[in-house]
Each structure stands twice: as structure tokens, then as C-alpha cells.
Motif scaffolding. Structure first.
Motif, mmCIF file in Angstrom:
data_model
loop_
_atom_site.group_PDB
_atom_site.id
_atom_site.type_symbol
_atom_site.label_atom_id
_atom_site.label_comp_id
_atom_site.label_asym_id
_atom_site.label_seq_id
_atom_site.Cartn_x
_atom_site.Cartn_y
_atom_site.Cartn_z
ATOM 1 N N PRO B 203 0.838 -1.197 0.000
ATOM 2 C CA PRO B 203 0.000 0.000 0.000
ATOM 3 C C PRO B 203 0.878 1.254 0.000
ATOM 4 O O PRO B 203 1.920 1.292 0.642
ATOM 5 N N GLY B 204 0.463 2.251 -0.757
ATOM 6 C CA GLY B 204 1.248 3.474 -0.816
ATOM 7 C C GLY B 204 2.296 3.463 -1.911
ATOM 8 O O GLY B 204 3.012 4.428 -2.086
ATOM 9 N N ARG B 205 2.420 2.350 -2.629
ATOM 10 C CA ARG B 205 3.376 2.307 -3.731
ATOM 11 C C ARG B 205 2.686 1.760 -4.956
ATOM 12 O O ARG B 205 1.719 1.021 -4.842
ATOM 13 N N LYS B 206 3.220 2.124 -6.117
ATOM 14 C CA LYS B 206 2.743 1.479 -7.336
ATOM 15 C C LYS B 206 3.895 0.659 -7.875
ATOM 16 O O LYS B 206 4.995 1.175 -8.064
ATOM 17 N N ILE B 207 3.669 -0.630 -8.075
ATOM 18 C CA ILE B 207 4.754 -1.501 -8.496
ATOM 19 C C ILE B 207 4.492 -1.973 -9.918
ATOM 20 O O ILE B 207 3.438 -2.526 -10.224
ATOM 21 N N ASP B 208 5.464 -1.725 -10.790
ATOM 22 C CA ASP B 208 5.352 -2.193 -12.173
ATOM 23 C C ASP B 208 5.752 -3.647 -12.246
ATOM 24 O O ASP B 208 6.715 -4.068 -11.597
ATOM 25 N N PHE B 209 5.039 -4.397 -13.041
ATOM 26 C CA PHE B 209 5.275 -5.838 -13.078
ATOM 27 C C PHE B 209 5.050 -6.332 -14.500
ATOM 28 O O PHE B 209 4.096 -5.914 -15.150
ATOM 29 N N GLU B 210 5.949 -7.220 -14.963
ATOM 30 C CA GLU B 210 5.863 -7.673 -16.354
ATOM 31 C C GLU B 210 6.116 -9.166 -16.471
ATOM 32 O O GLU B 210 6.903 -9.722 -15.700
ATOM 33 N N PHE B 211 5.479 -9.781 -17.433
ATOM 34 C CA PHE B 211 5.779 -11.166 -17.798
ATOM 35 C C PHE B 211 5.096 -11.428 -19.128
ATOM 36 O O PHE B 211 4.348 -10.586 -19.627
ATOM 37 N N THR B 212 5.359 -12.617 -19.699
ATOM 38 C CA THR B 212 4.805 -12.909 -21.020
ATOM 39 C C THR B 212 4.030 -14.219 -21.012
ATOM 40 O O THR B 212 4.641 -15.288 -20.943
ATOM 41 N N PRO B 213 2.701 -14.182 -21.103
ATOM 42 C CA PRO B 213 1.936 -15.426 -21.211
ATOM 43 C C PRO B 213 2.185 -16.057 -22.574
ATOM 44 O O PRO B 213 2.306 -15.333 -23.578
ATOM 45 N N ILE B 214 2.259 -17.376 -22.628
ATOM 46 C CA ILE B 214 2.543 -18.017 -23.914
ATOM 47 C C ILE B 214 1.555 -19.126 -24.244
ATOM 48 O O ILE B 214 1.752 -19.869 -25.194
ATOM 49 N N ARG B 215 0.510 -19.284 -23.441
ATOM 50 C CA ARG B 215 -0.412 -20.380 -23.726
ATOM 51 C C ARG B 215 -1.822 -19.922 -23.403
ATOM 52 O O ARG B 215 -2.085 -19.428 -22.305
ATOM 53 N N GLU B 216 -2.718 -20.102 -24.349
ATOM 54 C CA GLU B 216 -4.091 -19.688 -24.106
ATOM 55 C C GLU B 216 -4.739 -20.617 -23.091
ATOM 56 O O GLU B 216 -4.454 -21.814 -23.054
ATOM 57 N N GLY B 217 -5.630 -20.050 -22.297
ATOM 58 C CA GLY B 217 -6.305 -20.882 -21.297
ATOM 59 C C GLY B 217 -6.726 -20.040 -20.109
ATOM 60 O O GLY B 217 -6.546 -18.816 -20.098
ATOM 61 N N VAL B 218 -7.308 -20.731 -19.122
ATOM 62 C CA VAL B 218 -7.739 -20.045 -17.913
ATOM 63 C C VAL B 218 -6.857 -20.491 -16.755
ATOM 64 O O VAL B 218 -6.627 -21.693 -16.582
ATOM 65 N N TYR B 219 -6.340 -19.541 -15.999
ATOM 66 C CA TYR B 219 -5.440 -19.856 -14.898
ATOM 67 C C TYR B 219 -5.946 -19.189 -13.636
ATOM 68 O O TYR B 219 -6.902 -18.410 -13.680
ATOM 69 N N ARG B 220 -5.282 -19.486 -12.519
ATOM 70 C CA ARG B 220 -5.768 -18.982 -11.251
ATOM 71 C C ARG B 220 -4.785 -17.957 -10.706
ATOM 72 O O ARG B 220 -3.574 -18.213 -10.614
ATOM 73 N N LEU B 221 -5.315 -16.800 -10.370
ATOM 74 C CA LEU B 221 -4.525 -15.788 -9.672
ATOM 75 C C LEU B 221 -4.809 -15.922 -8.191
ATOM 76 O O LEU B 221 -5.979 -15.958 -7.786
ATOM 77 N N ARG B 222 -3.758 -16.034 -7.370
ATOM 78 C CA ARG B 222 -3.976 -16.194 -5.940
ATOM 79 C C ARG B 222 -3.289 -15.060 -5.195
ATOM 80 O O ARG B 222 -2.181 -14.648 -5.550
ATOM 81 N N ASP B 223 -3.934 -14.603 -4.139
ATOM 82 C CA ASP B 223 -3.263 -13.683 -3.237
ATOM 83 C C ASP B 223 -2.173 -14.481 -2.536
ATOM 84 O O ASP B 223 -2.424 -15.559 -2.013
ATOM 85 N N SER B 224 -0.940 -13.962 -2.557
ATOM 86 C CA SER B 224 0.160 -14.730 -1.973
ATOM 87 C C SER B 224 0.710 -14.082 -0.718
ATOM 88 O O SER B 224 1.604 -14.639 -0.087
ATOM 89 N N GLN B 225 0.219 -12.923 -0.343
ATOM 90 C CA GLN B 225 0.737 -12.336 0.898
ATOM 91 C C GLN B 225 -0.416 -12.212 1.877
ATOM 92 O O GLN B 225 -1.388 -11.504 1.620
ATOM 93 N N TYR B 226 -0.269 -12.914 2.991
ATOM 94 C CA TYR B 226 -1.355 -13.039 3.958
ATOM 95 C C TYR B 226 -1.960 -11.672 4.275
ATOM 96 O O TYR B 226 -1.259 -10.730 4.618
ATOM 97 N N SER B 227 -3.291 -11.590 4.181
ATOM 98 C CA SER B 227 -3.918 -10.275 4.309
ATOM 99 C C SER B 227 -5.130 -10.283 5.229
ATOM 100 O O SER B 227 -5.989 -9.429 5.116
ATOM 101 N N GLY B 228 -5.207 -11.259 6.130
ATOM 102 C CA GLY B 228 -6.296 -11.220 7.094
ATOM 103 C C GLY B 228 -7.340 -12.293 6.850
ATOM 104 O O GLY B 228 -7.112 -13.262 6.123
ATOM 105 N N THR B 229 -8.522 -12.090 7.439
ATOM 106 C CA THR B 229 -9.515 -13.158 7.567
ATOM 107 C C THR B 229 -9.783 -13.924 6.271
ATOM 108 O O THR B 229 -9.676 -15.143 6.226
#
Ligand code: HEA
Ligand code: HEA
Ligand code: CUA
Ligand SMILES: [Cu+2]
Lengths: 203, 306, 560
Positions: B203-229
Motif C-alpha cells: 500500500p502506498g506504492r505502485k509496483i510495475d510488473f511484467e511477464f509474457t503469457p505463452i499459452r491460451e487458457g484459464v489460470y488462477r490468480l492467488r493472493d500470496s501475501q497473507y492479508s487477514g480473515t
């Protein structure tokens, strides 16, 4: 095993026991030094925090605050730093077994330490910002407060040592308590010098 | 005698090497199917680490096992073993070997990290400044990054070119995805296992992030930093589609009127509030209500492909 | 600090010979390091059971994908308390207990340097334990921010109470820090200043070296955690803005404070266990410790390196690339001094006359588990791979393998090995071996599957998860329950042997070391006469006297 050379053992046991006794005080001084080294890391952490905040925060000073007045704190600093020399002389007097000289200089140290605390209280009372006013307010009171707590502890320790100097025979076993207190006092002084440079000089 | 020791060691290595290589190959199958250019690199690194690790493990455990099986004290043997206290050459050798290995592993990892370049420039920024400062330094030809907003406990995505919002992330295939990660309350983490990329959102920062997807399909995005209940429920789908389909999607969705997005944690919280006495629990931060978005997306879990 | 200078040398009475075994002294403010050592270990073990019980509930929740057994807030409180209890109430105290018991005996001292400080440090443990447990009773429940207590989550206070779980958590951790610093000052002073005549540093058992290295870490690391905790406490209670981004604070700075201590803390746990391995292997392989000097000194190399690797817990956090690469290199460098130890132990065992007693089995099992966990540790240090598995079950698998697989098993090895010395009774081998088999199998079944779940992308600290991870979680839960069961033979063994076990001689293992020259259990002030040490430790097969006045023939008769 214990039945072998009984009388020889008794001999060595006696000398060993005497040596053990003599070492006790030195152990305590050694332990105290270890403790002080450890304690200094707390200050070091606070200093690092201060430096990080100061170099990275966007709104460092609380609104309406220009900076800190340096004059009075400088006087305070001079008093505190000179008290390190005074306490050294007190220790010298004790070494020479001049108890009254020791007490006089010791009392002077306490007075100087108290003056420092008083000066800091006056400064705190006059400041236009509080503990919760941004990062500057927070770190300022954290650092000066934590250091002040150490000065207070030092003065209290000195009071105890002063009282003890009236117990007859108190220094027969050496002066560990006095040495430790004085060491602590130098430590508090060195910390203050760094703190003064960080907070007041580097504005 | 020395020759015999060497030969034995060589024979052992001859047995251990193929096993290690085999396990190293097997290790590819322990990961989800790679769906980004970065994933291919990471899987190679992991396979390398597994191969080397297996070799070291087999070497040490094999030696121990041999001792334990064949060098046991006889039943009434109260004697001692040979009083060997050390061997300087040996000790220097086994200090040197890990040093060499470490340089090798670190060098290879560095190379992979360099090739991945998953992070945009992340030079030391002044706190708070990053968000306020407009992206003046960026070349104007660059497409604006997709904005990823995290809050307790829902993801929201904003596509500036089309002015579209969604609670399902859509990305064009074989195109460098550029994201700008922000959080409104606490730390969160952007993590798509199939892409092997992860970044904490501060919070309080904007972080630039890049990568290259190479396969069509549906994937799962998960929160990876514990954030409460409701941390565990803070997930979203990522849809990788062809650039044409992606543009089409942006175009279609832009016309839709805003509706509440997907927000499992808020739904779960409502259920909990309604039948309070059901299960004891402690008071929690109230989840943010569902954001209004052009496209909520599908609540279906993607079929994991392994 | 005043405590130290005020502590007048207690005029210790001469021991009453044949003092009756008095149970009450274990419940009293005793200043005998042996009593304190056992007090530490027993209290710690009680908390191990409590922390393990919480883990059982967690594994029960995780046996199915949905969050169905307990509420999410409860789950979050459970893993927070589980981690906190296991580290601050179990591993640190139990290792302090072992150090307390063994160090004075092994260096030939009558007690620790500061017996009263020692007792105060111990009695703080139940005090902060109670504070921690009390947080289950306050409104809002215990802390739910994980054992890292990262802000801003740790600053969110939904009930709005001043006395909340997080507050009590910080208080307990701060008290634990104070207790550990007291312990550190005491143990370091004891080792440096109280060694018997003739016991130079390089005649000192490796356990003492390792303990000294570990306690050095406490001394330089804990103050940093304390500093961070104090700032967090002010943010939480009076509303300062150190770590609160909403008020301009920097949450990442807290992470640096936290890991600057909490990474080195893992070596506070493992170094004494390395010491235990170094004591146990020579005894049951009947060979001197291979490369004693390397093994001894490498502990301090680890201490030094441990201070410069903490960012490897923050690779996915707000860290620039150069920082990631730098700390990747330093983290991997730890494998060098650690490798030196591993190879030295293997060489110690090699060609020996091995006896697979319970302590030897636990030490061997712990060594194998440590090797596995160390290798996954090196994998984690490789930044690109860590980015994928950070905050997943791969990490949970890694550290339970080190902490349970290596550290707890090493502690078990120590308890069995010195049990006759501490209690004057022998334990039951059969139960001990059963305990070993259940533990080793349980560790593998519980913690190996976690690595696979993590590789597939299962995050840690979740009460619910996608069904694709169910298979590995069922296995892990079964393994967890097996580990719970494994503690039963241990408890049975300890309690029944202590009450009615066979009486133990002074040296049942024919081991070499000062502690084995005195009776079991040792008399009040340990040594009737402070011994003069004349040879290096681990003189197996050399038939030379360890202390002066002890002729080698006498030694031989003593050993048989
Ligand atoms: C006793 C505890 C202990 C020990 C000893 C270790 C040892 C190591 N750990 Fe571990 N670790 C933890 C406890 C421990 N760890 C805990 C509790 C966490 C998680 C905390 C949390 O997040 O809650 C953690 C997390 C953790 C992370 C963070 C992961 C993440 O969150 O993303 C990393 C990353 O680098 C790491 C690395 C290492 C390394 C490199 C070692 C090294 O010391 C290992 C060195 C040993 C060997 C390598 C084996 C022997 C060597 C040889 C045989 C020589 C030859 C070998 C090679 C050259 C490879 N550990
Ligand atoms: C010394 C350290 C230690 C030890 C020994 C353990 C032991 C165990 N741990 Fe723990 N663990 C941690 C330290 C430790 N752990 C830490 C630091 C974390 C991170 C926390 C965080 O993320 O903040 C963690 C997290 C953690 C998680 C991840 C939670 C999550 O991220 O969501 C899990 C999940 O399975 C787990 C499981 C277990 C299990 C099954 C055991 C078992 O081995 C336990 C075996 C059980 C027993 C030994 C007890 C037996 C008791 C009985 C039979 C009943 C007796 C009853 C009473 C006395 C009341 N642990
Ligand atoms: Cu959402 Cu972490
Ligand atoms: Cu670490």
C-alpha cells in the motif's frame, strides 16, 4: 576418584575456591559489557530506522514545523558529555580510596545528568509537534525518549552506588558496581552524541 | 589403493548420476503446466537444482547407510574404532566443493533472473511519490499498463486503453503483459502459479510488473501475501486469449453497463453474519463490497492442467 | 541491568552430601543450573504439546478443501499461535534448558555465571506463556497476523479494544526477548569465563561452541526485533505512523527489522542441535569427532553469515533486483560452513563401531532430514525459484523439515542421551525405538507432501484451498496425526522411566566428557573438586586421560 591424594586435592581446592571468589566481580563486569553491546543494537536499529525514514519519506516534517532549535540542546549536550569526564575523576578518587572525593564528583555527575533530563523535559514541553505527528514526530520522541530513559536509569544506578558507598567495607571486594555504572554512563553519552548529530546537526 | 578408491567413487557417481538426472527430469511434472515464458526458465532452474540436490543427497545418505548397515559394532565388542581425528586434505576438499557448487548455482540463478526481467524498473522510489507522479518518463508509445487494484479481499482490474474494469484478468497471448500493482489497505501478493511469477503489493506504492503469457487458457490468480480473515478466498481467474480475441473482448465489454463483480469473501461474510450462532468466530475486518465492473467473469474454477 | 550490578555474590552453602531427591525444588525459585535446565525443558515440552494440539486442529481443517471445521478467524489465530508457541515457547526454551544443564557440567564449572539472573530468565517463560494463552480469552481473540505480525494487518484492530490479542502477542514476544537476552548474557559469560583449568577453547566440547555461537546471535539479533516490536506497539496503541502506510509509514521497514532477527533465529535453533549431533555421533560410533577444529569454528562462521542473509525472506516483497541477487549469494554461502559439518559427521561415523541406540537413531534421522531440508533451503535461496514458491506450502515443508525433522529430532536425541545423567535412571530402549520409527515416518508423511502442494502453487496460511491440492493435504494431515501419536510412547517412556527405571551408572554409554565423570544425577555443585583438563574431547580409541590426576588405567577401569 575423590579418594586419590586427598590432602593435595584439599590444597588445590582451597586455592581454586579463592580464585573463584575473586573472579565473581569480574564475571559481572564482563556480563555487563556483553549486555551493553547487545543493548547498543536497539539504538542502532532505531538509528537505521531514522535514517531510512529521513531519506525516503515525502512529508518528513509535520505541517508547520520548520526544524529544531539547536541552542539549548547543545548546552544540554555539553553538560552531558562533560559529565563523562567528571565520573571518570570520581572513579579515580575511589581507586585512591578517597571516599569523599569520590562522593563529591559522583554527586556532581548525578547533578549534571539530572540537569540534562530537566533540559530535555523543558524542550519537549515547548515543541509544537507530538509523538503521533508523522514520521518525524514519531522517531524524534522515540529516540530522545528511549535515550532519556537510559539517562534516568543511569542516574538511579548512581544514586544506589552513592548510597552503597556509606556501607562500611563495601569496596573490599572491588568496585564492580561503580565500574559498571560508570561504563553505562559513557555508553549513554556516546549514544547521545550520535543521536545529537543525527537529529539536530543533520537537519 | 588410491586408484581403487577413485575407481569406487567413479562407479558410485556412475550410479548416482543417472538417478539424479532422471529425478531432475521428473521434477518438470511436479509443477503446473508452464504458461509463460518465465515459467520455462524457472522450470529449467528447478530441474537443475533438483538434479544437483538429488546427487548430493544420495551421496551423503548412501555413505551413511553403508556405515549403518555394514559397520555395526559386534554384539559384545566394547572396543573403540580407529582414533582418526581428521584429514586436512579431505577437509579442504570438502570446503572447496560447496564453494564451487554455490558459485555455479548462484551464477545460473542470476542468469535466469536476468533473462526473466519480470520487474519493471524498481529503483528506489520515495514513498507515496510513485502514486502521485504521473508517468511522464514513460515513452508515449508504450501501452499503458493494466491496473491491478487489491483490497480486502477482492481483485479489480482496469484496462486504461479501453476504460474497462473487471474482476477477471484478461491478457493477450504472446504479448508482454504490463501491470501496475496497487493496494488500498494492507499487503497483498500477485501470484499466478502457472506463470511462476509473484510480487507483493505494498500500500502506498505502485509496483510495475511484467511477464509474457505463452499459452491460451484459464489460470488462477492467488493472493500470496497473507492479508487477514478472507485471505484464502482472495482469488481470481486469469484468461489468456489471442490478441485478436482480447481486443474483441475489450471492445465488447466497454459497451456493457457496470454491474457488481465477483466477490466470494463478501458473500461468505454475509452468510456468516446472517447465521451468526452457527460457528463461533472472532470479529473481523468487514470485507469490501463488490466493485462495480463492466465484466465480472466466471466463478468457475479453471481445470488444473498438470 | 541494575539486577546485574545489585546481585551480590550469593554466599553459597557447601552442598549437603546425599541431599534427598526433592521434587519440590523443581517448582521453586531454584538457582541450581541443573534444576533450571530441567524446569526449562519440562515447561517447554508442555507448550510443545499445546502448539502441537493447535496444529492437529489445523490439519483437521485442512483435510478437506472447504473452510468447514472452524471459522476462518479461528484458523488464522491458530497458525499464528502455533508458530509463536513452537518457536518462542518450545524450541528456544528447550534448547536453553539443555544449554543450562550441560554447559556448566561440560566446561567443569559449579554453576552458571549468574545463578539468580538464570532463575529470573527461566521464570519469565511461564509468565509470557500465560500472557500468550490469555489472548484466547480477550474479545477479538488472539493475534491473527501470523508469527511475522506484518503491518498493516497486525495494526488492524476490528474490536477497537486497547488490550487485544495483538497487544498481548507483542508483550509476550518482548518478554521472551528480555528473557533470552538474560540467558544469552549468562551463557556467553559462563562459557568464556568459567571454564575449568586446562579447558582451552580448543579443548571445549563442540556443544559448548555451538551454544556460544547460537547465543551470540541472540545478543545481536534480538535487540533489532525488540526495536521493531516497540515501534509496532506504539503504532498499535498510541497511533504513531512508523509502519502504517495510510499515515506515511513504511511497512517494509518492519519486515527488515523482523527478519534481521528472525532469520538468524533459525540458527539459534539449529546450532545447538549441530552441537548435539557432534556429541552423540562420536559416542555411538566410538570414534573421535572428525575435523574437530573445522566443526567448532564453522559454528561461528554460520553466526557471522546469518547476520547478512535476512532479505531471502523478502525476495517477493518490495526489494530491488540488486538486493535480491546480493542476498541470494550470501544465503547460498551458508551451505559451505554447514557442508563442512555434514561431511565431518559422515566421516566420524565412517569406519566406526556403530551402535544403533535411540539417541543414535534420532541423531542419524535428524541428520538425514537436515540434509534434505538444507537442499530445499538452497533451492529457496535461488531467487527465480523462490519467486514461484514463496509463501506457498513448499516453504512450510522446508522449515518443518528443518525444525521438526532435524531440530526436534536432535532434541529428542539429546534428551535420550543425557536422560540417565539428568535423572539417574535408564529409559526403555524399546519404547525409544518405537518413538523414533513413528517420528521419522510421521515427518516424512506430514511434510514431504507439503513440498508438492507448494510446487503446484498452494499458498500457505489458507483455511480453504482449491480441490486440486486435496490429495497432498490428506496425506499431510494423516502424517500430522501420526506425529501426534508419536509423542505418546515418548511421554510414556519418560514418565515411567523417571519413576521406576533401572538406576543409571555415572557413565552408561562409556562416553568421554566431564559430565560423565560425575555421578548420575550430578551432586549439587557438580564437582567435588574442579577438574584440570589435560586433553581434547572425543578421545575415543586413544586411551588417554581427560583430566589430570586421573591415570589412564583408572580411566580404563572407570569406563568399563
Ligand atoms: C532451524 C531452522 C532453519 C534452518 C537451519 C534453515 C536453513 C536454511 N534455510 Fe530456511 N527457513 C526456516 C528455518 C530454517 N532454515 C524457517 C522457519 C523459514 C520460514 C519462516 C516463515 O516464513 O514463517 C525458512 C525459510 C527460508 C527461506 C524463505 C523462503 C520464502 O519465504 O520464500 C529461504 C530462502 O532462501 C531459506 C533458506 C535456507 C537456507 C539457504 C538454509 C541453509 O542454512 C541450509 C544449509 C544446509 C545445506 C545446504 C545442507 C548441507 C550442505 C552440504 C551437504 C554441502 C553441499 C551442498 C550444496 C552446495 C547445496 N529458508
Ligand atoms: C518448532 C516449530 C514447529 C513445530 C514443531 C511444528 C509442528 C507442526 N506443524 Fe507447524 N509451524 C511452525 C512451527 C512448527 N510447527 C511455524 C513457525 C509456522 C508458521 C506460522 C505462520 O505462518 O505464521 C507453522 C505453520 C504450520 C502450518 C501452516 C499453516 C498455514 O500456513 O496455514 C501447518 C499446516 O499443516 C503446520 C503443521 C504442523 C504440524 C502438523 C506439526 C506437528 O509436527 C505437530 C505434532 C503434534 C504434537 C507433537 C502434539 C501432540 C499432542 C497431542 C497428541 C495432544 C495433547 C494435547 C494437549 C496437551 C492439549 N504448521
Ligand atoms: Cu489479499 Cu493478501
Ligand atoms: Cu532465513
Amino acid at each position: 576418584m575423590s579418594s586419590v591424594n586427598l590432602d593435595q586435592n584439599l590444597n588445590t581446592a582451597a586455592t581454586v575456591h579463592a580464585a573463584e571468589h575473586h573472579d565473581e566481580g569480574e564475571h559481572r563486569l564482563f556480563g555487563f559489557i556483553v549486555f551493553l553491546i547487545s543493548e547498543s543494537v536497539i539504538f542502532l536499529s532505531f538509528f537505521v530506522g531514522y535514517i531510512v525514514y529521513k531519506t525516503s519519506a515525502t512529508d518528513w516534517l509535520p505541517a508547520g514545523v520548520e526544524g529544531l532549535e539547536v541552542r539549548e540542546p547543545l548546552i544540554n549536550t555539553i553538560v552531558l558529555v562533560s559529565s563523562s569526564f567528571v565520573i571518570y575523576f570520581a572513579e579515580r578518587f575511589l581507586h585512591k580510596e578517597n571516599l569523599w572525593g569520590f562522593r563529591a564528583f559522583w554527586l556532581l555527575t548525578m547533578a549534571m545528568g539530572s540537569f540534562f533530563l530537566y533540559g530535555q523535559a523543558v524542550e519537549w514541553a515547548g515543541l509544537p509537534f507530538s509523538f503521533t505527528d508523522g514520521l518525524f514526530g514519531g522517531t524524534f520522541y522515540l529516540l530522545t525518549g528511549f535515550h532519556g530513559l537510559h539517562v534516568l536509569t543511569g542516574v538511579l544506578m548512581q544514586g544506589v552506588m552513592l548510597g552503597r558507598s556509606f556501607i562500611p567495607g563495601n569496596y573490599d571486594d572491588g568496585e564492580v558496581g561503580v565500574a559498571a555504572t560508570s561504563l553505562f554512563w559513557h555508553f549513554v553519552d556516546v549514544i547521545w552524541i550520535i543521536l545529537f548529530i543525527l537529529i539536530y546537526v543533520w537537519q | 589403493m588410491n586408484i581403487r578408491v577413485l575407481l569406487r567413487l567413479a562407479a558410485l557417481a556412475g550410479i548416482m548420476a543417472p538417478i539424479s538426472l532422471w529425478i531432475g527430469q521428473l521434477s518438470y511434472s511436479w509443477m503446473p503446466e508452464p504458461a509463460s515464458a518465465e515459467a520455462l526458465l524457472v522450470d529449467d532452474l528447478f530441474s537443475f537444482l533438483t538434479t544437483l540436490g538429488t546427487f548430493i543427497f544420495l551421496g551423503v545418505v548412501g555413505t551413511l547407510l553403508y556405515s549403518v548397515l555394514f559397520q555395526r559394532a559386534a554384539r559384545y565388542d566394547e572396543g573403540d574404532g580407529p582414533p582418526i581425528e581428521g584429514n586436512l586434505t579431505l577437509e579442504i576438499v570438502w570446503t572447496a566443493i560447496p564453494i564451487v557448487l554455490v558459485i555455479w548455482i548462484a551464477g545460473y540463478s542470476y542468469k535466469i533472473y536476468d533473462e526473466m526481467g519480470i520487474l519493471g524498473p524498481m529503483e528506489h522510489m520515495h514513498m507515496g511519490e510513485a502514486i502521485a507522479a504521473p508517468l511522464t518518463t514513460q515513452a508515449s508509445t508504450e501501452p499503458e499498463p493494466i491496473e491491478v487494484h487489491a483490497r480486502q479481499w477482492v481483485w479489480e482490474f482496469y484496462y486504461p486503453e479501453a476504460g474497462v474494469t473487471s474482476t477477471e484478468l484478461h491478457l493477450p497471448n504472446n504479448t508482454r503483459a504490463k501491470l501496475a500493482l496497487t493496494s488500498e489497505d494492507v499487503l497483498h501478493g500477485f501470484f499466478v502459479p502457472a506463470f511462476r511469477v509473484k510480487q507483493d503489493i505494498i500500500p502506498g506504492r505502485k509496483i510495475d510488473f511484467e511477464f509474457t503469457p505463452i499459452r491460451e487458457g484459464v489460470y488462477r490468480l492467488r493472493d500470496s501475501q497473507y492479508s487477514g480473515t478472507y485471505f484464502a478466498a482472495m482469488q481470481a481467474n486469469v484468461v489468456v486469449e489471442s490478441p485478436e480475441a482480447y481486443q474483441q473482448w475489450l471492445h465488447d465489454v466497454a459497451a456493457r453497463s457496470p454491474q457488481p463483480g465477483l466477490n466470494p469473501s463478501y458473500d461468505e461474510y454475509q452468510v456468516k453474519v446472517e447465521n451468526r450462532e452457527n460457528r463461533p468466530g472472532w470479529k473481523t475486518v468487514t470485507p469490501a463490497p463488490a466493485p462495480l465492473v463492466n465484466f465480472p467473469g466466471s466463478p468457475e474454477l479453471p481445470v488444473p492442467r498438470l | 541491568m541494575t539486577d546485574l550490578s545489585l546481585e551480590t555474590a550469593p554466599k553459597r552453602e557447601q552442598p549437603v552430601p546425599g541431599e534427598p531427591e526433592n521434587w519440590r525444588r523443581f517448582f521453586s525459585f531454584s538457582t541450581d543450573h541443573k534444576v533450571i535446565g530441567i524446569q526449562y525443558m519440562v515447561v517447554a515440552f508442555v507448550f510443545f504439546l499445546i502448539g502441537g494440539f493447535l496444529a492437529m486442529v489445523m490439519r483437521g481443517e485442512l483435510i478437506t478443501p472447504e473452510a468447514d471445521l472452524i471459522d476462518r478467524t479461528v484458523y488464522n489465530a491458530l497458525f499464528t499461535m502455533h508458530g509463536t508457541i513452537m518457536l518462542f515457547m518450545w524450541t528456544f526454551p528447550v534448547l536453553n534448558g539443555l544449554a543450562n544443564y550441560l554447559v556448566p557440567l561440560q566446561i567443569g564449572a559449579r554453576d552458571m555465571a549468574f545463578p539468580r539472573l538464570n532463575a529470573v530468565a527461566f521464570w519469565l517463560v511461564p509468565v509470557f506463556g500465560v500472557i500468550l494463552m490469555a489472548s484466547f480469552l480477550v474479545p477479538g481473540g488472539p493475534a491473527q497476523a501470523g508469527w511475522w505480525s506484518y503491518p498493516p494487518v497486525s495494526l488492524q484492530n476490528p474490536t477497537g479494544n486497547l488490550i487485544n490479542g495483538q497487544f498481548l502477542w507483542i508483550l509476550a514476544v518482548a518478554l521472551s526477548g528480555i528473557s533470552s537476552i538474560m540467558g544469552g548474557v549468562n551463557i556467553v559469560t559462563t562459557i568464556i569465563r568459567m571454564r575449568a583449568p586446562g579447558m582451552t577453547f580448543f579443548k571445549m566440547p563442540v556443544f559448548c561452541w555451538a551454544v556460544a555461537a547460537a547465543q551470540t546471535i541472540q545478543l545481536f539479533g534480538l535487540p533489532a526485533l525488540t526495536a521493531g516490536a516497540v515501534m509496532l506497539l506504539f503504532d498499535l496503541t498510541v497511533g504513531t505512523s512508523f509502519f502504517d502506510p495510510a499515515k506515511g509509514g513504511d511497512p517494509v521497514l518492519f519486515q527488515h527489522f523482523f527478519w534481521f532477527y528472525s532469520h538468524p533465529a533459525v540458527y539459534v535453533i539449529i546450532l545447538p542441535v549441530f552441537g548435539i549431533f557432534s556429541e552423540v555421533f562420536p559416542v555411538y560410533a566410538r570414534k573421535p569427532l572428525f575435523g574437530y577444529h573445522f566443526v567448532a569454528v564453522s559454528s561461528f562462521v554460520i553466526t557471522g553469515l546469518s547476520a547478512i542473509v535476512w532479505v531471502h525472506h523478502m525476495f517477493a516483497s518490495g526489494t530491488p533486483g540488486w538486493m535480491r541477487m546480493l542476498f541470494m549469494a550470501t544465503s547460498m554461502a551458508i551451505s559451505v560452513p554447514t557442508g563442512v559439518k555434514i561431511f565431518a559427521w559422515v566421516a566420524t561415523i565412517w569406519g566406526g563401531k556403530i551402535r544403533l541406540t535411540t539417541p543414535m537413531l534420532f541423531a542419524l534421522g535428524g541428520l538425514v532430514n537436515f540434509l534434505f531440508a538444507g537442499i530445499t533451503g538452497i533451492m529457496l535461496a535461488a531467487v527465480p525459484f523462490d519467486i514461484h514458491v514463496n509463501n506457498t506450502y513448499f516453504v512450510v515443508g522446508h522449515f518443518h523439515y528443518v525444525i521438526y525433522g532435524a531440530a526436534v529430532m536432535g532434541i529428542y536425541a539429546a534428551i535420550y542421551h543425557w536422560f540417565p545423567k539428568m535423572t539417574g535412571r535408564m529409559y526403555y530402549e524399546g519404547l525409544g525405538k518405537l518413538h523414533f520409527v513413528l517420528t521419522f515416518a510421521g515427518v516424512a508423511l506430514n511434510f514431504v507432501p507439503m513440498h508438492f502442494a507448494g510446487l503446484m502453487g498452494m499458498p500457505r496460511r489458507v483455511a480453504s484451498y482449491d480441490p486440486e491440492f486435496a490429495y497432498w493435504n490428506v496425506l499431510a494431515s494423516l502424517g500430522g496425526f501420526l506425529l501426534g501419536v508419536s509423542t505418546l510412547p515418548f511421554l510414556l517412556n519418560m514418565i515411567s522411566s523417571w519413576i521406576q527405571g533401572e538406576k543409571a551408572p555415572a557413565n552408561p554409554w562409556r562416553a568421554i566428557g566431564l559430565e560423565w565423570l560425575v555421578a548420575s544425577p550430578p551432586p549439587h555443585e557438580n564437582f567435588a573438586e574442579i577438574p584440570t583438563v589435560v586433553s581434547a574431547p572425543y578421545g575415543y580409541g586413544k586411551n588417554e586421560p581427560l583430566i589430570a590426576s586421573q591415570a589412564s588405567t583408572e580411566l580404563a577401569s572407570e569406563l568399563s
